[in-house]
Motif scaffolding. Structure first.
Motif, PDB file in Angstrom:
ATOM      1  N   VAL A  86      48.411  20.554  40.939  1.00  0.00           N
ATOM      2  CA  VAL A  86      47.257  21.332  40.491  1.00  0.00           C
ATOM      3  C   VAL A  86      46.573  21.956  41.702  1.00  0.00           C
ATOM      4  O   VAL A  86      46.179  21.249  42.628  1.00  0.00           O
ATOM      5  N   ILE A  87      46.473  23.273  41.711  1.00  0.00           N
ATOM      6  CA  ILE A  87      45.741  23.959  42.778  1.00  0.00           C
ATOM      7  C   ILE A  87      44.255  23.880  42.435  1.00  0.00           C
ATOM      8  O   ILE A  87      43.831  24.378  41.381  1.00  0.00           O
ATOM      9  N   PRO A  88      43.437  23.253  43.274  1.00  0.00           N
ATOM     10  CA  PRO A  88      42.015  23.040  42.925  1.00  0.00           C
ATOM     11  C   PRO A  88      41.296  24.353  42.625  1.00  0.00           C
ATOM     12  O   PRO A  88      41.526  25.373  43.282  1.00  0.00           O
ATOM     13  N   ALA A  89      40.450  24.310  41.618  1.00  0.00           N
ATOM     14  CA  ALA A  89      39.654  25.478  41.253  1.00  0.00           C
ATOM     15  C   ALA A  89      38.520  25.673  42.256  1.00  0.00           C
ATOM     16  O   ALA A  89      38.125  24.749  42.971  1.00  0.00           O
ATOM     17  N   VAL A  90      37.994  26.882  42.312  1.00  0.00           N
ATOM     18  CA  VAL A  90      36.857  27.208  43.167  1.00  0.00           C
ATOM     19  C   VAL A  90      35.573  26.932  42.386  1.00  0.00           C
ATOM     20  O   VAL A  90      35.458  27.290  41.213  1.00  0.00           O
ATOM     21  N   SER A  91      34.605  26.312  43.022  1.00  0.00           N
ATOM     22  CA  SER A  91      33.304  26.054  42.392  1.00  0.00           C
ATOM     23  C   SER A  91      32.324  27.150  42.796  1.00  0.00           C
ATOM     24  O   SER A  91      32.133  27.417  43.989  1.00  0.00           O
ATOM     25  N   VAL A  92      31.706  27.787  41.798  1.00  0.00           N
ATOM     26  CA  VAL A  92      30.756  28.870  42.034  1.00  0.00           C
ATOM     27  C   VAL A  92      29.412  28.466  41.434  1.00  0.00           C
ATOM     28  O   VAL A  92      29.338  28.121  40.246  1.00  0.00           O
ATOM     29  N   LYS A  93      28.350  28.508  42.257  1.00  0.00           N
ATOM     30  CA  LYS A  93      27.016  28.164  41.768  1.00  0.00           C
ATOM     31  C   LYS A  93      26.364  29.393  41.182  1.00  0.00           C
ATOM     32  O   LYS A  93      26.284  30.444  41.835  1.00  0.00           O
ATOM     33  N   TYR A  94      25.894  29.285  39.947  1.00  0.00           N
ATOM     34  CA  TYR A  94      25.256  30.418  39.271  1.00  0.00           C
ATOM     35  C   TYR A  94      24.156  29.893  38.363  1.00  0.00           C
ATOM     36  O   TYR A  94      24.410  29.143  37.417  1.00  0.00           O
ATOM     37  N   GLN A  95      22.908  30.267  38.677  1.00  0.00           N
ATOM     38  CA  GLN A  95      21.742  29.878  37.879  1.00  0.00           C
ATOM     39  C   GLN A  95      21.715  28.371  37.609  1.00  0.00           C
ATOM     40  O   GLN A  95      21.679  27.915  36.471  1.00  0.00           O
ATOM     41  N   ASN A  96      21.800  27.602  38.692  1.00  0.00           N
ATOM     42  CA  ASN A  96      21.735  26.137  38.635  1.00  0.00           C
ATOM     43  C   ASN A  96      22.911  25.514  37.889  1.00  0.00           C
ATOM     44  O   ASN A  96      22.842  24.348  37.478  1.00  0.00           O
ATOM     45  N   LEU A  97      23.968  26.290  37.702  1.00  0.00           N
ATOM     46  CA  LEU A  97      25.182  25.768  37.088  1.00  0.00           C
ATOM     47  C   LEU A  97      26.329  25.841  38.088  1.00  0.00           C
ATOM     48  O   LEU A  97      26.358  26.725  38.950  1.00  0.00           O
ATOM     49  N   ARG A 100      33.603  26.655  37.399  1.00  0.00           N
ATOM     50  CA  ARG A 100      34.931  26.490  37.990  1.00  0.00           C
ATOM     51  C   ARG A 100      35.786  27.716  37.678  1.00  0.00           C
ATOM     52  O   ARG A 100      35.898  28.116  36.524  1.00  0.00           O
ATOM     53  N   GLU A 101      36.369  28.295  38.710  1.00  0.00           N
ATOM     54  CA  GLU A 101      37.215  29.474  38.545  1.00  0.00           C
ATOM     55  C   GLU A 101      38.531  29.266  39.294  1.00  0.00           C
ATOM     56  O   GLU A 101      38.600  28.502  40.263  1.00  0.00           O
ATOM     57  N   ILE A 102      39.559  29.967  38.854  1.00  0.00           N
ATOM     58  CA  ILE A 102      40.854  29.886  39.511  1.00  0.00           C
ATOM     59  C   ILE A 102      40.745  30.388  40.950  1.00  0.00           C
ATOM     60  O   ILE A 102      40.080  31.386  41.231  1.00  0.00           O
ATOM     61  N   ASP A 103      41.371  29.661  41.881  1.00  0.00           N
ATOM     62  CA  ASP A 103      41.406  30.079  43.285  1.00  0.00           C
ATOM     63  C   ASP A 103      42.588  31.030  43.455  1.00  0.00           C
ATOM     64  O   ASP A 103      43.717  30.618  43.754  1.00  0.00           O
ATOM     65  N   LEU A 104      42.313  32.315  43.270  1.00  0.00           N
ATOM     66  CA  LEU A 104      43.371  33.321  43.236  1.00  0.00           C
ATOM     67  C   LEU A 104      44.118  33.393  44.564  1.00  0.00           C
ATOM     68  O   LEU A 104      45.358  33.443  44.603  1.00  0.00           O
ATOM     69  N   ASP A 105      43.386  33.388  45.659  1.00  0.00           N
ATOM     70  CA  ASP A 105      44.021  33.491  46.975  1.00  0.00           C
ATOM     71  C   ASP A 105      44.899  32.276  47.261  1.00  0.00           C
ATOM     72  O   ASP A 105      45.989  32.406  47.842  1.00  0.00           O
ATOM     73  N   ALA A 106      44.429  31.088  46.857  1.00  0.00           N
ATOM     74  CA  ALA A 106      45.223  29.874  47.092  1.00  0.00           C
ATOM     75  C   ALA A 106      46.523  29.907  46.302  1.00  0.00           C
ATOM     76  O   ALA A 106      47.584  29.492  46.804  1.00  0.00           O
ATOM     77  N   VAL A 107      46.477  30.400  45.064  1.00  0.00           N
ATOM     78  CA  VAL A 107      47.699  30.480  44.254  1.00  0.00           C
ATOM     79  C   VAL A 107      48.679  31.475  44.874  1.00  0.00           C
ATOM     80  O   VAL A 107      49.887  31.215  44.955  1.00  0.00           O
ATOM     81  N   ILE A 108      48.162  32.623  45.329  1.00  0.00           N
ATOM     82  CA  ILE A 108      49.049  33.634  45.925  1.00  0.00           C
ATOM     83  C   ILE A 108      49.665  33.103  47.218  1.00  0.00           C
ATOM     84  O   ILE A 108      50.851  33.328  47.494  1.00  0.00           O
ATOM     85  N   ARG A 109      48.869  32.375  48.033  1.00  0.00           N
ATOM     86  CA  ARG A 109      49.433  31.784  49.258  1.00  0.00           C
ATOM     87  C   ARG A 109      50.499  30.749  48.917  1.00  0.00           C
ATOM     88  O   ARG A 109      51.546  30.688  49.554  1.00  0.00           O
ATOM     89  N   ARG A 110      50.237  29.927  47.927  1.00  0.00           N
ATOM     90  CA  ARG A 110      51.214  28.906  47.500  1.00  0.00           C
ATOM     91  C   ARG A 110      52.459  29.542  46.900  1.00  0.00           C
ATOM     92  O   ARG A 110      53.573  29.068  47.084  1.00  0.00           O
ATOM     93  N   HIS A 111      52.286  30.636  46.193  1.00  0.00           N
ATOM     94  CA  HIS A 111      53.350  31.475  45.612  1.00  0.00           C
ATOM     95  C   HIS A 111      54.430  30.659  44.887  1.00  0.00           C
ATOM     96  O   HIS A 111      55.615  30.652  45.278  1.00  0.00           O
TER      97      HIS A 111
END
Length: 646
Positions: A86-97, A100-111
């Motif tokens: 599992v490629i870890p998701a990116v955590s994004v802080k938005y309005q105190n929340l 979790r979003e897909i780490d696009l760059d990490a997936v492309i590097r892992r290829h």
């Protein structure tokens, strides 16, 4: 035609079909494959089926990873996830929340060979590279990574209105149908509504952010049956298209229908976007091209900001769904629709069904009468909010133009009243003509006729014997009154035509210059630099702003032609570089990195991206309308062809 029949009779594919295969294979040669798991509701088992298939691919020796997954803590799903990296998701802080979003760059590097991306229709957190997750998937495919993903029928753009009518819940997260048309495989994951309700009661169905009452309403058996029927019908249409492509590319004889073309005629309103989606569904059913057509009668009444928003949203939806955008200016809507339909070989016209006061003024009936040989479909908006109340329509008919006309009539009548004892009635009649001329020149035809009629009554009441009565004893006045109406009609027609023709001529000049003028310049260009300078010159023709052509250099993209003062800071460079690497529009007005100031269009052919056309408009919301975007894309494609030739 004879050649086409010969090819089919000989069992050989036609030339255009072979060209289609070549272009498709070229496009797919460097891209990953897309497999979509489609369901009619949450809980049917899409994620589980995707994981099972992925596990089988892993056993076959494929490199499979998980880019993003939602297990909802189901034990059996968690057990399958444990088999994968599992490629870890990116955590994004938005309005105190924390999102979790897909780490696009990490997936492309892992290829990996295959990546699993759940919840295709998800909207990414603000500040992400793309607005929607399906655009993340598109970038992964372009990077040569195959993708398995999941989606429900209610998230498909063309099905959105039908689902809202069935469930009473409008889904805001949608994926364009064109995304699925490029899918290599769509797998329908199906269970009966009875089984789904058993899973719901057992706590195996997670429904995000839905209250208990909403859950009960959504998962009613009738709703589930209707959603299941939508999914099955969509799958049948998808399979039918695949079968037709297969038969054509192998010259298998069959009953080939003549090409259909649907013209969806919209006007600014809250249901315009819904009508475009309905047109897309109808076009898919008939395997037809579809055109989104709008007639601008802005010379009669300026569109409000809300109406412009409705219209642009509808046109943009039409572009996303694969339709062609056509916007005309004219004083007679029905005449423009019929003229365009005849000239463009349209076989079907879709119109909105008139309601309320529209019944008395709608061009629908004229189109129906004059559209001989063309099928007409009347669109009925779904839901209780579809009909515009009579009270809301009245302001459209009694506007400030009428008030101004009445004020003019009153003012001129007052002047005439003061002059009644000084000059004769014939001269008073000429003065009384002034508000008719002003109204006819500046306002709509109906306002001009209203002004002529009221002005006639005022003159008859105040200045014709017997005074203060509505009667005419002198036939000369009666003839003069008829002349009033004729003058109002003639001036109004000429002025209205002029008001519409001037902007249309200007817009046509821009379009012609952007295509034919650009083509001539590109043909004469002998070097790549001349091509870049020709493009930069044409980019200034649309609206005030700063424009440049960006070309690759030793240190990345740099200004190759155009305005040397283009604000090419690190943020804009990153957006332009992404557009260059991915061959997609990006920046302001797009769903790719929309936080930038600039609008970036790649100079791209099927094989190569040569550079970027960069636009920063002073008023981007006015310049980046759907029809202008089509012109920009055409300019970029013509420029790329010229660069490829050189």
């Amino acid at each position: 035609m004879e050649r086409d029949r010969y090819d089919e009779a000989e069992g050989r594919p036609r030339a255009e079909d072979l060209l289609f295969i070549a272009r498709r294979d070229e496009k797919k040669s460097n891209e990953g494959t897309l497999t979509v798991y489609l369901g009619y509701s949450a809980g049917v088992g899409k994620t589980y089926s995707m994981l099972e298939d992925a596990l089988q691919r892993k056993r076959e020796g494929k490199d499979v990873v998980i880019g993003y997954i939602e297990t909802h803590n189901r034990p059996e799903t968690n057990a399958l996830v444990d088999n994968f990296e599992v490629i870890p998701a990116v955590s994004v802080k938005y309005q105190n929340l924390i999102l979790r979003e897909i780490d696009l760059d990490a997936v492309i590097r892992r290829h990996p060979q295959i990546v699993l991306v759940d919840e295709l229709a998800h909207t990414n957190a603000p500040g992400s590279r793309h607005v929607k997750r399906y655009q993340d998937v598109e970038e992964l495919l372009q990077a040569g990574i195959s993708v398995y993903t999941t989606v429900n029928i209610q998230h498909i753009e063309s099905q959105n209105d039908a689902v809202a009518q069935i469930t009473g819940i409008r889904v805001s997260e949608t994926v364009p149908d064109t995304f699925f048309s490029d899918a290599d495989e769509v797998r329908l994951i199906d269970i009966t509504p009875e089984e789904l309700n058993i899973r719901l009661k057992a706590g195996k169905v997670y429904v995000k952010d839905m209250a208990e009452a909403a859950v009960q309403r959504f998962f009613r058996t009738g709703n589930l049956l209707a959603l299941r029927q939508l999914a099955l019908r969509y799958m049948a249409e998808y399979t039918d298209k695949r079968m037709i492509d297969y038969m054509r590319t192998r010259a298998i004889q069959g009953p080939w229908p003549a090409a259909e073309r649907l013209l969806a005629c919209i006007r600014p309103g809250p249901t315009a976007e819904h009508m475009v989606r309905a047109a897309s569904r109808l076009a898919a059913r008939f395997d037809a091209d579809f055109i989104v057509f709008s007639v601008d009668v802005g010379g009669n009444r300026a569109l409000s900001s809300q109406e412009r928003t409705w219209l642009n949203q509808a046109l943009e939806t039409g572009r996303r769904l694969g339709g062609r955008i056509v916007r005309y200016r004219g004083s007679d809507i029905a005449e423009e629709i019929i003229r365009y339909a005849r000239r463009s070989n349209v076989s079907m016209i879709m119109l909105g069904k008139p309601h309320g006061l529209d019944i008395f003024s709608s061009p629908v009936y004229r189109v129906i009468r004059q559209s001989h040989g063309i099928d007409v479909h009347l669109y009925e908006p779904k839901g209780s909010s579809a009909h515009i109340s009579l009270k809301r329509q009245i302001p459209l008919y009694f506007t400030a133009e009428y008030v101004i006309s009445i004020i003019l009539i009153t003012a001129v009548a007052g002047v005439n009243f003061l002059l009644r004892e000084v000059i004769g009635p014939s001269n008073l009649l000429i003065i009384q003509l002034f508000p008719v001329i002003v109204s006819a020149f500046f306002f709509r035809r109906r306002v001009a006729l209203f002004t002529a009629f009221v002005s006639i009554l005022a003159f008859d009441f105040l200045f014709v014997h017997p005074y203060y009565t509505i009667s005419v004893h002198d036939w000369e006045y009666f003839i003069a009154f008829i002349g009033y109406v004729a003058i109002a009609l003639i001036i109004s027609s000429l002025a209205t035509r002029l008001r519409h023709l001037l902007p249309q001529i200007w817009q046509s000049e821009v379009e012609v210059e952007a295509t034919s003028g650009l083509s001539r310049g590109l043909v004469e260009a002998k070097t790549r630099q001349e091509v870049f300078e020709t493009l930069a010159d044409q980019m200034h023709n649309f609206a005030p702003g700063i424009f440049s052509v960006l070309v690759p250099g030793p240190s990345g993209l740099q200004i190759g032609a155009g305005d040397a003062l283009y604000p090419f800071d690190d943020k804009e460079k990153a957006i332009a570089l992404w557009a260059y690497k991915n061959g997609q529009p990006a920046g302001h007005g797009t769903d790719n990195l929309p936080a930038g100031k600039g609008y970036y269009i790649p100079l791209k052919t099927q094989r190569t991206v040569f550079g970027i056309m960069a636009f920063i408009f002073d008023k981007p919301d006015e310049a980046l309308i759907p029809e202008n975007k089509e012109i920009f894309e055409t300019m970029a494609f013509l420029g790329a062809l010229a660069l490829e030739r050189l």
